[in-house]
Design a protein around this motif. Sequence first.
Motif, PDB file in Angstrom:
ATOM      1  N   TYR A  11       0.811  -1.221   0.000  1.00 47.59           N
ATOM      2  CA  TYR A  11       0.000   0.000   0.000  1.00 47.59           C
ATOM      3  C   TYR A  11       0.847   1.274   0.000  1.00 47.59           C
ATOM      4  N   LEU A  12       0.265   2.323  -0.558  1.00 52.65           N
ATOM      5  CA  LEU A  12       0.792   3.671  -0.379  1.00 52.65           C
ATOM      6  C   LEU A  12      -0.059   4.340   0.698  1.00 52.65           C
ATOM      7  N   GLU A  13       0.546   4.519   1.877  1.00 49.68           N
ATOM      8  CA  GLU A  13      -0.191   5.097   2.996  1.00 49.68           C
ATOM      9  C   GLU A  13       0.204   6.549   3.172  1.00 49.68           C
ATOM     10  N   LEU A  14      -0.786   7.403   3.378  1.00 49.91           N
ATOM     11  CA  LEU A  14      -0.528   8.804   3.704  1.00 49.91           C
ATOM     12  C   LEU A  14      -0.754   8.973   5.201  1.00 49.91           C
ATOM     13  N   HIS A  15       0.125   9.716   5.867  1.00 49.01           N
ATOM     14  CA  HIS A  15      -0.110   9.955   7.284  1.00 49.01           C
ATOM     15  C   HIS A  15       0.357  11.351   7.660  1.00 49.01           C
ATOM     16  N   GLU A  16      -0.100  11.776   8.861  1.00 46.97           N
ATOM     17  CA  GLU A  16       0.321  13.067   9.413  1.00 46.97           C
ATOM     18  C   GLU A  16       0.479  12.843  10.907  1.00 46.97           C
ATOM     19  N   ASN A  17       1.699  13.055  11.392  1.00 42.29           N
ATOM     20  CA  ASN A  17       1.975  12.827  12.818  1.00 42.29           C
ATOM     21  C   ASN A  17       1.441  11.473  13.292  1.00 42.29           C
ATOM     22  N   GLU A  18       1.840  10.452  12.592  1.00 46.95           N
ATOM     23  CA  GLU A  18       1.481   9.065  12.931  1.00 46.95           C
ATOM     24  C   GLU A  18      -0.012   8.751  12.754  1.00 46.95           C
TER      25      GLU A  18
END
Lengths: 323, 323
Positions: free
Chosen positions: A299-306
């Motif tokens: 997968y290509l996962e997007l995250h912000e501050n975990e």
Amino acid sequence: MAGEFSLIDKYFAHRQQQRKDVILAQGDDCAIVAPASGTHIAISTDTLVSGTHFLADADPAWIAHKALASNISDLAAMGASPCWVSMGISLPEVDEPWLERFCQAFFELADYYGVQLIGGDTTRGPLAITLTVQGSLPEGKALTRSGASVGDWIYVTGSLGDAKAGLDVILEKNISDDSALNKELERRHFESVPRVLAGLALRDVASAAIDISDGLISDLGHILKRSNVGARVDVAKLPLSTELRAFIKDDTQARQYALTSGEEYELCFTVPEANRGQLEVALVNTPFTCIGQITGTEYLELHENEQTLNWQLGGFDHFKVNQ
Amino acid sequence: MAGEFSLIDKYFAHRQQQRKDVILAQGDDCAIVAPASGTHIAISTDTLVSGTHFLADADPAWIAHKALASNISDLAAMGASPCWVSMGISLPEVDEPWLERFCQAFFELADYYGVQLIGGDTTRGPLAITLTVQGSLPEGKALTRSGASVGDWIYVTGSLGDAKAGLDVILEKNISDDSALNKELERRHFESVPRVLAGLALRDVASAAIDISDGLISDLGHILKRSNVGARVDVAKLPLSTELRAFIKDDTQARQYALTSGEEYELCFTVPEANRGQLEVALVNTPFTCIGQITGTEYLELHENEQTLNWQLGGFDHFKVNQ
């Protein structure tokens, strides 16, 4: 150039200095070039068609820039040095001011990158341009899409999102009150610059590379698919220009622009941990930013501050790489 | 293949054996090829547009043949060995039967000559095809248009005029009572075969060469202009097929067909007196005919039994080479 439009040929003939590795340019059955020994040749072809890629009344200088820059950007993404270009062009009529403006922009960009027009074909027909650009690179040094490994760091050059913001201005879809800002973003849309020197510098440093022509999400997706890996990208790290931040105040929207803006001609590339020091030296003159890391997932996962994000970006978010 | 027509890509992807000198074909930013050391690369680009070069309802197999054969014929005329081809193709819609027929003919001819499709671009737009074909040849061995000297003998391969007669049949302008003859000439128009082996064999024998794509008069004219010489051609020596003689009974008209028939893909070449013996050996498997001699005049003169002719052939007869 051959074909029935002999009048047109004068616009394309002998406007550039002859490269030393061009044995024969226009005027015979073929052009002849002499690749240096020990080099491989990288070859890219792009077609632009009126009505599909630009409007019929688009500025010919911009069409020329777009046609050549997109091909040179493909060479940059392979770490190749631009050398020669062949052009197939169809024109509905002989429009001399149009041709002069097209050629001026074309040869200005070609000269800047040291690319010589070696031949082609001019014909009557609906406006369309096909360029085949060739570049050289040392044997075995090509930067492909398939070399990324789990743990490699993901980088992009420059900043992302400006080309999409510029398109908003052009289409009058989303305009700022600041007319200088609108103008600057419009210029960035039209005059994106291929990262040729960065591509050359990354040859011994990056494990995989691609140019951002369809949008970061889509283009990074190509690396993941070909390398059979996944990725985690921290959207808070996406490099945004001051202009983009002024144009789009909302954080989420600005980041989504950065993830989906096409025709940026920035490079997205991966670097093994062991090469991060070399990277600092290699790209000393190019801005670049680490935005994430290659993972062993699909997968290509997007995250912000975990915190994992589930953004809907044209079906590309959180997507399965190998379908 | 990149572009918005991903469905189309499957028709073009991985239908051929990988050549040993192709490091990377479709699927990355560029294709990568590895020219053998000591070789030069000959490059030819041709554009075919619907409405200009063929009718919109033309058989896709014929369009594919014409597009690839005309480029390969340019390589043959340089003495180059065909290697790689890049394709820019615009299609108004995804027409699967059309694509399948186009691809079958394209890859059949490509496989015959050992040319690998290494990449390209498929886009939506008016039907048009631009091919860039590349071939290899030993350093300094290219057969150019500029090497003819006074006294060299002028030759053509095969026979001339059939393609024009075939076009008459297709356009229903001039038809024989013999339907098998009509059919055979039509087939010759559509399936002219580039003289690749003859081109290779002439590398050390001919002083200049060109393929006959615009008609002998016009194409020999290119050799004369680039070599800065004239020529005398004996029309009685023009090689005419049995079929052409059956189709056109009149001697003069048949010869005029031979002088002006385009897209024959036969070679016209010049040979110094000292190489005439080698020529017999080099072209042992190819029919060829001596039709005249290079002169120190600025004119292309046609004659028959020492009588100079003043035929009006589209303004090309008895013309001044350097205007």
